[in-house]
Scaffold this motif. Structure first.
Motif, mmCIF file in Angstrom:
data_model
loop_
_atom_site.group_PDB
_atom_site.id
_atom_site.type_symbol
_atom_site.label_atom_id
_atom_site.label_comp_id
_atom_site.label_asym_id
_atom_site.label_seq_id
_atom_site.Cartn_x
_atom_site.Cartn_y
_atom_site.Cartn_z
ATOM 1 N N GLU A 1 3.889 -12.166 -5.819
ATOM 2 C CA GLU A 1 2.792 -11.622 -5.011
ATOM 3 C C GLU A 1 3.086 -10.170 -4.645
ATOM 4 O O GLU A 1 2.202 -9.305 -4.670
ATOM 5 C CB GLU A 1 2.602 -12.446 -3.724
ATOM 6 C CG GLU A 1 1.879 -13.777 -3.904
ATOM 7 C CD GLU A 1 2.725 -14.846 -4.587
ATOM 8 O OE1 GLU A 1 3.951 -14.640 -4.773
ATOM 9 O OE2 GLU A 1 2.149 -15.888 -4.966
ATOM 10 N N GLU A 2 4.331 -9.917 -4.254
ATOM 11 C CA GLU A 2 4.672 -8.569 -3.804
ATOM 12 C C GLU A 2 4.622 -7.528 -4.935
ATOM 13 O O GLU A 2 4.128 -6.421 -4.742
ATOM 14 C CB GLU A 2 6.051 -8.576 -3.133
ATOM 15 C CG GLU A 2 5.982 -9.160 -1.727
ATOM 16 C CD GLU A 2 7.344 -9.514 -1.136
ATOM 17 O OE1 GLU A 2 7.433 -9.590 0.103
ATOM 18 O OE2 GLU A 2 8.300 -9.743 -1.902
ATOM 19 N N VAL A 3 5.160 -7.867 -6.108
ATOM 20 C CA VAL A 3 5.093 -6.859 -7.182
ATOM 21 C C VAL A 3 3.668 -6.653 -7.672
ATOM 22 O O VAL A 3 3.305 -5.543 -8.067
ATOM 23 C CB VAL A 3 6.011 -7.145 -8.407
ATOM 24 C CG1 VAL A 3 7.451 -6.928 -8.046
ATOM 25 C CG2 VAL A 3 5.751 -8.481 -9.018
ATOM 26 N N ALA B 1 10.597 -5.608 -14.013
ATOM 27 C CA ALA B 1 11.857 -4.930 -13.695
ATOM 28 C C ALA B 1 12.074 -4.866 -12.188
ATOM 29 O O ALA B 1 13.205 -4.983 -11.707
ATOM 30 C CB ALA B 1 11.858 -3.524 -14.297
ATOM 31 N N ALA B 2 10.997 -4.690 -11.427
ATOM 32 C CA ALA B 2 11.135 -4.611 -9.966
ATOM 33 C C ALA B 2 11.669 -5.931 -9.402
ATOM 34 O O ALA B 2 12.559 -5.942 -8.550
ATOM 35 C CB ALA B 2 9.798 -4.259 -9.319
ATOM 36 N N VAL B 3 11.128 -7.039 -9.907
ATOM 37 C CA VAL B 3 11.626 -8.348 -9.439
ATOM 38 C C VAL B 3 13.086 -8.520 -9.864
ATOM 39 O O VAL B 3 13.947 -8.904 -9.056
ATOM 40 C CB VAL B 3 10.775 -9.504 -10.000
ATOM 41 C CG1 VAL B 3 11.387 -10.840 -9.611
ATOM 42 C CG2 VAL B 3 9.345 -9.413 -9.484
ATOM 43 N N GLN B 4 13.372 -8.225 -11.129
ATOM 44 C CA GLN B 4 14.725 -8.452 -11.656
ATOM 45 C C GLN B 4 15.756 -7.579 -10.932
ATOM 46 O O GLN B 4 16.832 -8.055 -10.556
ATOM 47 C CB GLN B 4 14.738 -8.206 -13.164
ATOM 48 C CG GLN B 4 13.984 -9.312 -13.920
ATOM 49 C CD GLN B 4 13.546 -8.933 -15.319
ATOM 50 O OE1 GLN B 4 13.577 -7.765 -15.695
ATOM 51 N NE2 GLN B 4 13.140 -9.933 -16.093
ATOM 52 N N THR C 1 -3.146 -8.486 0.745
ATOM 53 C CA THR C 1 -1.930 -7.948 1.364
ATOM 54 C C THR C 1 -0.782 -8.273 0.405
ATOM 55 O O THR C 1 -0.994 -8.919 -0.620
ATOM 56 C CB THR C 1 -1.629 -8.627 2.713
ATOM 57 O OG1 THR C 1 -1.279 -10.000 2.454
ATOM 58 C CG2 THR C 1 -2.850 -8.588 3.629
ATOM 59 N N ARG C 2 0.425 -7.855 0.767
ATOM 60 C CA ARG C 2 1.531 -8.137 -0.138
ATOM 61 C C ARG C 2 1.848 -9.630 -0.222
ATOM 62 O O ARG C 2 2.528 -10.074 -1.126
ATOM 63 C CB ARG C 2 2.775 -7.353 0.289
ATOM 64 C CG ARG C 2 3.445 -7.855 1.556
ATOM 65 C CD ARG C 2 4.710 -7.063 1.823
ATOM 66 N NE ARG C 2 5.226 -7.297 3.145
ATOM 67 C CZ ARG C 2 6.289 -8.056 3.416
ATOM 68 N NH1 ARG C 2 6.934 -8.691 2.460
ATOM 69 N NH2 ARG C 2 6.707 -8.177 4.653
ATOM 70 N N LYS C 3 1.353 -10.386 0.755
ATOM 71 C CA LYS C 3 1.610 -11.827 0.715
ATOM 72 C C LYS C 3 0.413 -12.626 0.241
ATOM 73 O O LYS C 3 0.536 -13.793 -0.069
ATOM 74 C CB LYS C 3 2.026 -12.306 2.111
ATOM 75 C CG LYS C 3 3.361 -11.737 2.547
ATOM 76 C CD LYS C 3 3.845 -12.332 3.851
ATOM 77 C CE LYS C 3 5.244 -11.808 4.150
ATOM 78 N NZ LYS C 3 5.741 -12.225 5.466
ATOM 79 N N GLU C 4 -0.751 -11.991 0.236
ATOM 80 C CA GLU C 4 -1.961 -12.749 -0.048
ATOM 81 C C GLU C 4 -2.572 -12.341 -1.381
ATOM 82 O O GLU C 4 -3.190 -11.293 -1.512
ATOM 83 C CB GLU C 4 -2.978 -12.539 1.088
ATOM 84 C CG GLU C 4 -4.109 -13.552 1.059
ATOM 85 C CD GLU C 4 -5.220 -13.198 2.070
ATOM 86 O OE1 GLU C 4 -6.258 -13.866 2.020
ATOM 87 O OE2 GLU C 4 -5.037 -12.256 2.872
#
Lengths: 425, 425
Positions: free
Chosen positions: A351-353, A329-332, A15-18
């Motif tokens: 984890e999410e990216v 770039a998505a995190v930044q 998942t986006r967290k796991e």
């Protein structure tokens, strides 16, 4: 050879967290699909050949949900304008060249080879309005081994003459012919591709809607990228409450088949609601959105609301084919958005990216983007030994570091749907 | 061999608005300095050996105004916190290891070799509090051929025990000994390096001020990076109106010798005024400022006001040693700042970031960062032939593209102060 085992440090998202990490583990490919990840190899797979990538990092293939193949020749150039001016000055001028199959061939050779050498295993690709050049692009991607949706672009208004199809009928007719001619690829599939509402008449969207229903085709387009564009769509489409409706009223917004919409930088509540209800995928293209001064999409919010999303490079508004760079770039961009604009939407985590770049985008292709059992066996082996450190790093740290620092030269092997694209180069 | 000619497409800045390009031109190195750029080689230089880099791009060496060498082992890691928490969780833990000269040697070998292989020719480098490890760093940079200012860091408060010097006197004493021991390098010079106001007592800054005056040393430190940090400085330094005053009252703010201050993300009017009057250099570190959620510095405004500025990678809050990447990030962050926050400060242009990366930062070293006559001969030759395009590109376009896409593998040769660092590798 579709049955084998890869040994290495296996990393994948549930998942986006796991984020799951099995150090010195095994991932099994059986008939082109994952048969699971194991700490110890089950007896039943001991007879499978084993590629030993001990100490390397094995991740699902990365997914590029939005890339314009014909724009690859001017990547890294001309980022001095906003969307509409940029399209007129740089993009349409280049795309018009693809009427020439010789130019198209030379350009798409480079695109297909560079995509092959990247960590991307699946992509949603825009061609141009030219059916023949788009077929050539599909052939080159097929030969490169990439799994892709590829679209012949439709545009019949507000475009320069050389890139404006002469009527909705002609555009739909060319599209139907192209659909017919593109039936025989194994890994490359057609996708309906109305460029964006400003360049498509109502009549054209109506005709594409018919094709969509007849052939059960997925759809890709652009949505709510730039404030000027959004205001223009409002003018062009009286009676719509928001941009997404301009596709939805023709059944091109995930109504019956999957749809992926690039950008969604400025989507409001009603648009988000509809995207969620329709299962529309957001192709988040952070570098492009910075380069064209579009803004920063609230992608964390989309994830929290259960809207489906993945990453896109958006060549050539994005400069690089690398989905690793898109992750960074998505995190930044999410951090700058939080700091400069809206502290109600938290920055994205590692984890999410990683989820967005793999399973998040992969699900547009069905079960892809993870090593969970039954998923398409797309795998990329990363050799990060040349990124030197005097420290011992944990696998989780090495994966995070790759998001920021990976280059194509770190890719040791690549498999798509069980097919070996390259190995030990 | 300090007299030679380089033939190629020569690109350099005169001002932030004036990018000079001489296609198929010549730049002459005489006694380690530029003797000018020519379309046709003057007769007087015809006897000089000529390196023919026809069709390649020749630029002045890039300048990194802010980089923490001891943080290189965790580049790309741990970017999940803001400044103060990040320092305590990640940075100080790593820097404490440099008490161990064996660890320092292994770490600095990697840093120096990677810096050598980059396009950076000059750098302002932070070490740690450890004088011996900092001398080792200087030795390795000297051997790598890099021209650099390197600082033993001073910190005597608000730091973990293992990284807190036991008194201001001890810190100053160690600094003096280190200054004595670092006299004999040819290209690596010492620079006073109070870490930042929160980790330096008034007594320590007073003592550094004395050393500064006695030895005429330049100064590097941090300024107005993070809102929490700025509030903390205000608490720690009653009587100061703004952060920069905490250095200025001890003469460490460009008062008599050059000073470079990293970040300046949140500098107000009074601080900007003083920076301008004192000739303080801003080391703009866009990737770091995004990664640590610090914000986006109004660097265009600094340029417009005549404040001196260059770029910094700020390893390890920045992930990459590449000043090319810093250029791209500077443009992108300035665009997001404009879109999300403040439309009174325009985005940076390609000309401006190229200026920042070369002459803007180079001037901290005197006449460096340009090919104008009399400038230090720092040159980097870029071979972009592997970035393929079916288009014919102009040199200006190829230079722009390198800003977004250059990797170390594209560097064909590198010269610093006329010294050949590598060639045709």
């Amino acid at each position: 050879m579709r049955n084998y085992v890869i040994k290495g440090n296996i990393c994948y998202s549930r998942t986006r967290k796991e984020l799951c990490i099995v150090e010195n583990g095994y991932v099994v490919c059986r008939d082109g699909k994952s048969a699971g990840v194991y700490e110890l190899l089950p007896e039943s797979y001991e007879a499978f050949p084993c590629y030993n990538y001990e100490n390397k990092i094995v991740i699902p293939g990365l997914v590029d949900l939005h890339v314009h193949a014909p724009q690859y020749p001017f990547r890294g150039l001309g980022m001095d304008q906003e969307l509409i001016d940029w399209l007129n000055t740089h993009t349409f001028v280049e795309e018009a060249k693809y009427a020439d199959l010789d130019y198209a061939g030379r350009a798409y050779d480079i695109f297909a080879e560079d995509l092959r050498n990247s960590a991307t295993t699946r992509a949603c690709v825009f061609g141009t309005i030219h059916a023949d050049a788009t077929l050539l692009l599909m052939e080159k991607l097929e030969n490169a081994g990439i799994t892709a949706y590829v679209g012949k672009v439709n545009m019949d208004r507000n475009s320069p003459k050389c890139l404006c199809e002469e009527s909705a009928e002609r555009s739909a007719g060319d599209t139907q012919r192209w659909l017919h001619d593109s039936r025989n690829f194994k890994h490359v599939m057609p996708i309906l591709t109305p460029r964006f509402t400003p360049s498509c008449t109502d009549e054209l969207l109506e005709k594409l809607s018919e094709l969509q229903k007849r052939y059960h085709l997925p759809v890709q387009s652009h949505l709510s990228e730039n404030l000027g564009e959004i205001a223009w769509v409002k003018e062009l489409c009286p009676g719509t409450e928001f941009y997404g409706e301009s596709y939805d009223r023709y059944g091109l917004f995930g109504n019956s088949c999957p749809a992926v919409m690039a950008h969604c930088v400025h989507s409001g509540e009603a648009e988000m609601d509809l995207m969620k209800r329709r299962g529309v995928f957001v192709a988040h293209c952070p570098e492009s959105n910075a380069n064209l001064v579009s803004g920063a999409a609230p992608v964390k919010l989309y994830l929290e609301r259960g809207i489906r999303a993945g990453l896109g490079t958006d060549i050539a508004a994005g400069s690089s084919l690398s989905i690793f760079k898109a992750m960074a770039a998505a995190v930044q961009c999410s951090k700058l958005r939080w700091r400069l604009y809206d502290q109600s939407v938290a920055p994205l985590t590692v984890e999410e990216v990683f989820y967005l770049a793999t399973k998040g985008g992969g699900e547009f292709f069905g079960k892809a983007g993870s090593f969970e059992e039954g998923y398409e066996f797309d795998a990329v082996v990363m050799d990060d030994s040349s990124i030197r450190s005097p420290r011992e790093l944990r696998v989780r740290e090495r994966l995070e570091r790759l998001i920021y620092l990976a280059e194509d030269r770190h890719i040791a092997a690549k498999f798509i749907g069980g097919r070996e694209i390259f190995r030990e180069r």
